[in-house]
Design an enzyme around this catalytic site. Structure first.
Site: not given
Ligand code: PGA
Length: 248
Positions: A95, A11, A165, A9, A93, A210, A171
């Protein structure tokens, strides 16, 4: 045996230069046991489709509209994604749930649009730190998962992938432990089994939050973790491919 899926992803990160740096090694990678999926931002989908056209790497979008095409300025319809050769679409997601205030009801509408166009929705679910600390992980995740399970038939749900997630792990460098993630994945699979046992056996459940080359193998060795949704580490081709190799 479910074939594992390792998804990147990106983003809101992309440029022509980044696309080449990331996709050239991914397109050339041979001998992976898992399937790869890359999800660049919308404007880069045609370029990515071109680069991946003679490979088995799947292309995904990061969102789609909740309505068919029409007078919705700035939106991108699922039919347009399908037209560009997109196979998967990330939905819900955290976000988007946080910044765009997306609700389960909206995610269901978007999934309906995606499924109607033959796209495979990757529905993201997960609890915040506050919810985990309040002992609500189970309730929060089941509510998000059941919103989808109750809205669609088994024939439609075969195309749906769930990505667990935990919001506190995205992140932050702080991944869920393999055991913590497995517990939630088992819960999701049980919820699917209550609706359709065969579907539960087939369903792909990804873990995200992560994931790095260092922790991928232990996460992916868990019985109900069928791959990963990778954010930060997917922006480095070496890391992303190392994670893919950890999927067996
Ligand atoms: P990350 O993000 O691997 O940077 O923690 C995962 C995601 O948001 O899909």
């Amino acid at each position: 045996m479910r074939q594992k899926l390792v998804a990147g992803n990106w983003k809101m990160n992309a440029s022509r230069e980044l696309l080449e740096r990331l996709l050239d090694p991914v397109a050339q990678e041979k001998g992976l046991a898992c399937r790869l999926l890359v999800c660049p931002p919308h404007p880069y989908l045609p370029l990515a489709a071109e680069k991946l056209k003679s490979t088995d790497v799947a292309l995904g979008a990061q969102d789609c509209a909740a309505t068919p095409e029409g007078a919705y300025t700035g939106e991108v319809a699922a039919s347009m994604l399908a037209d560009l050769g997109v196979e998967y679409v990330l939905l819900g997601h955290s976000e988007r749930r946080q910044y765009q205030k997306e609700t389960d009801a909206l995610v269901v509408e978007k999934a309906g649009q995606a499924l109607a166009q033959g796209l495979k929705p990757v529905v993201c679910v997960g609890e915040t730190l506050g919810e985990r600390e309040a002992g609500k992980t189970r309730d929060v995740v089941l509510e998000q998962v059941k919103a989808i399970l109750t809205a669609f038939s088994s024939e439609e749900l075969v195309k749906v992938v769930f990505a667990y997630e935990p919001v506190w792990a995205i992140g932050t460098g702080l991944s869920a432990s393999p055991e913590e993630a497995q517990e939630v994945h088992a819960l999701i699979r049980k919820a699917i089994a209550e609706q359709d046992g065969q579907l539960a056996e087939q369903a792909l459940l990804l873990y995200g939050g992560s994931v790095k080359a260092e922790n991928a193998a232990s996460l992916f060795s868990m019985p109900d973790i069928d791959g990963g949704l990778i954010g930060g580490a997917s922006l480095d081709a070496g890391q992303f491919l190392a994670i893919a190799h950890a999927a067996g």
